[in-house]
Write a protein that holds these residues in place. Structure first.
Motif, PDB file in Angstrom:
ATOM      1  N   LYS A  20       0.840  -1.200   0.000  1.00 32.95           N
ATOM      2  CA  LYS A  20       0.000   0.000   0.000  1.00 32.95           C
ATOM      3  C   LYS A  20       0.879   1.257   0.000  1.00 32.95           C
ATOM      4  O   LYS A  20       2.110   1.165   0.030  1.00 32.95           O
ATOM      5  N   CYS A  23       2.077   2.042   4.089  1.00 30.70           N
ATOM      6  CA  CYS A  23       2.420   0.989   5.044  1.00 30.70           C
ATOM      7  C   CYS A  23       2.905  -0.224   4.258  1.00 30.70           C
ATOM      8  O   CYS A  23       2.885  -0.220   3.034  1.00 30.70           O
ATOM      9  N   CYS A  25       1.588  -3.228   4.244  1.00 30.79           N
ATOM     10  CA  CYS A  25       0.568  -4.241   3.948  1.00 30.79           C
ATOM     11  C   CYS A  25       0.557  -4.553   2.452  1.00 30.79           C
ATOM     12  O   CYS A  25       0.728  -3.662   1.628  1.00 30.79           O
ATOM     13  N   VAL A  37      -4.322  -5.646   6.548  1.00 25.08           N
ATOM     14  CA  VAL A  37      -4.495  -4.370   7.270  1.00 25.08           C
ATOM     15  C   VAL A  37      -3.498  -4.266   8.426  1.00 25.08           C
ATOM     16  O   VAL A  37      -2.969  -5.274   8.891  1.00 25.08           O
ATOM     17  N   CYS A  38      -3.221  -3.022   8.853  1.00 23.89           N
ATOM     18  CA  CYS A  38      -2.344  -2.774   9.998  1.00 23.89           C
ATOM     19  C   CYS A  38      -2.804  -1.473  10.652  1.00 23.89           C
ATOM     20  O   CYS A  38      -3.693  -0.805  10.129  1.00 23.89           O
ATOM     21  N   CYS A  41      -3.029   1.546   8.050  1.00 27.29           N
ATOM     22  CA  CYS A  41      -4.109   1.640   7.055  1.00 27.29           C
ATOM     23  C   CYS A  41      -5.495   1.416   7.664  1.00 27.29           C
ATOM     24  O   CYS A  41      -6.501   1.619   6.996  1.00 27.29           O
TER      25      CYS A  41
HETATM   26 ZN   LIG Z   1      -1.390  -1.400   6.466  1.00 28.26          ZN
END
Ligand SMILES: [Zn+2]
Length: 477
Positions: A20, A23, A25, A37-38, A41
């Motif tokens: 992304k 980040c 991910c 996801v993290c 995001c």
């Molecule tokens: Zn992320």
């Protein structure tokens, strides 16, 4: 009064980066919901975005492929609005200082004339999350999938240079071709990796006013963009003729009903510089390194194909529009077959056959090597073109060489004059009327006799030789 449409496009294009935009991910919007996801995001409070170098490089290459000037220094702003797919309340986008400006793409318009359509600017932007509407028992529910949140996008904003739905569709096709060449994005409107919004207004024909525009969204194919613009031109023409003013608003294309309907507006706030992401600075060195990654683009390739291989303009367009087709064409050329023959066989026979089988040119069993071996036999007059067409079909189904297939199915053409004379003896004896007609000046009778002889030879006669032999016979009889 006659009206003229003024059309501009805003295109969101998802870059095919591994991660992304801010980040690490994986950039996999189609995967199981909320699996990539993290905290960054998911837009948790306090998470610090880290700008991706790959996104910058791919965005820059995209801009170069679209003939833009690159701004060495650009910056991210917070585009403030609130919506369930954007819980942090702003989207990172470049509003005040964009990555690129002043690009263009050339198209051929409906009248066959070349036209240059300008691109005002291209900026980088993070994608928002996706809302999924479902029913749970009797209840209608909306779910949020964050896989798309933070996916790397560029937004391409054109000048209002288009004057017809056709122009807009051709612009999108040309755009897709350019981007496929540099391979920075998939550009699929069907899966949403390319989304085009159209801004449409009308003005009295012959004036250069810019009137209030209406934005149309939600088209999921290039064809739908054309249909939505056609509908919107008709709708606005009726409004103006009835004396009702056009009001600035956004409409949604409804593909089931083929109409546009007004959309409830999102609350849209200001754009303020973002304090968490530093300014984006491209060095001259990095920019020239990215520029050196630009391949030979379709227009250059087309010109070269016309000059180097003596293709017609149409043949050269067909061979250069897709990079894989162009590479395939050139791979076959190395085998010393007339380039125009190759171009004609690729466009008339090979590509339709590949399409029928739902394959792509890179995954088909008919490799350039096998295809060129087949065409070489046609060039050497060992097989005629109808046998070659049958042999081509068989090439898709087996891994045998074209030579083996030709032997196995007895496709080799009869180039032996004695054998063909024997066939002609029979055909002439069986069809005295046709011979008589030919003598009376009905030249089409010769075509009939050729057809009969061809059939008698099971399609394997060398057509040129057959014709010569028949001509000699008819003249001397
Ligand atoms: Zn992320």
């Amino acid at each position: 009064m006659e009206y003229e449409p003024v059309i501009g496009l805003e295109i969101h294009m998802q870059l095919n980066c591994a991660t992304k935009m801010f980040c690490d991910c994986a950039n996999l919007p189609g995967e199981k919901p909320n699996s990539s996801v993290c905290p960054i995001c998911l837009w948790m409070p306090g998470a610090i975005p880290q700008f991706s170098r790959e996104a910058l490089e791919k965005a820059t290459l995209t801009c170069l492929a679209l003939n833009c000037e690159i701004n060495l220094r650009s910056a991210f702003d917070q585009k403030v609005y609130y919506y369930p797919d954007l819980p942090k309340g702003f989207q990172l986008s470049q509003f005040h200082r964009q990555l690129a400006k002043n690009g263009w793409l050339d198209i051929i318009d409906e009248e066959g004339k070349p036209r240059r359509l300008r691109i005002h600017e291209i900026h980088m932007e993070e994608d928002v999350a996706k809302l999924v509407h479902e029913t749970e028992g009797q209840k209608r529910i909306s779910l949020v999938d964050f896989n798309r949140a933070g996916a790397p996008l560029v937004e391409i904003v054109t000048e209002p240079d288009m004057r017809s739905p056709y122009d807009a569709m051709e612009f999108l096709r040309a755009l897709r071709t350019q981007i496929w060449y540099v391979n920075t994005a998939d550009c699929s409107m069907e899966t949403g990796t390319m989304r085009a919004d159209a801004n449409i207004s009308l003005r009295p024909k012959g004036t250069d006013e810019l009137n209030t525009k209406v934005e149309v969204k939600n088209m999921n194919s290039i064809r739908a963009v054309g249909s939505a613009i056609i509908y919107e031109i008709e709708r606005q023409t009726e409004e103006l003729r009835a004396g009702r003013p056009i009001i600035l608003h956004t409409r949604l294309w409804d593909p089931a009903k083929n109409i546009t309907t007004p959309m409830r507006g999102k609350f849209s706030g200001p754009c303020v510089p973002d304090p968490s992401v530093p300014d984006v600075i491209l060095t001259e060195e990095l920019l020239s390194e990215i520029r050196s990654r630009l391949p030979e683009m379709p227009a250059q390739k087309k010109a070269r194909f016309m000059q180097e291989f003596e293709l017609t303009e149409e043949e050269a367009s067909l061979m250069s529009a897709d990079r894989e087709v162009a590479d395939y064409f050139e791979a076959v050329i190395q085998e010393h077959i007339t380039p125009r023959t190759i171009a004609q066989w690729i466009s008339a026979r090979l590509l339709p056959a590949i399409k029928d089988r739902g394959q792509t040119i890179s995954e088909t069993a008919v490799t350039p090597k096998r295809f060129s071996a087949l065409l070489a036999m046609v060039e050497r007059e060992e097989i005629n073109s109808s046998a070659a067409r049958e042999a081509l079909d068989l090439l898709f189904e087996s891994d045998k060489t074209p030579e083996a297939i030709v032997e196995e199915h007895h496709f080799r053409q009869i180039g032996d004059a004695d054998q063909l004379e024997a066939v002609l003896d029979r055909i002439i004896a069986e069809n005295p009327d046709a011979v008589e007609n030919f003598k009376k000046g009905k030249t089409q009778a010769a075509g009939f006799l050729i057809g009969q002889a061809m059939r008698a030879s099971k399609g394997k006669a060398n057509p040129k030789l057959l014709r010569e032999l028949l001509d000699t016979r008819l003249k001397s009889s």
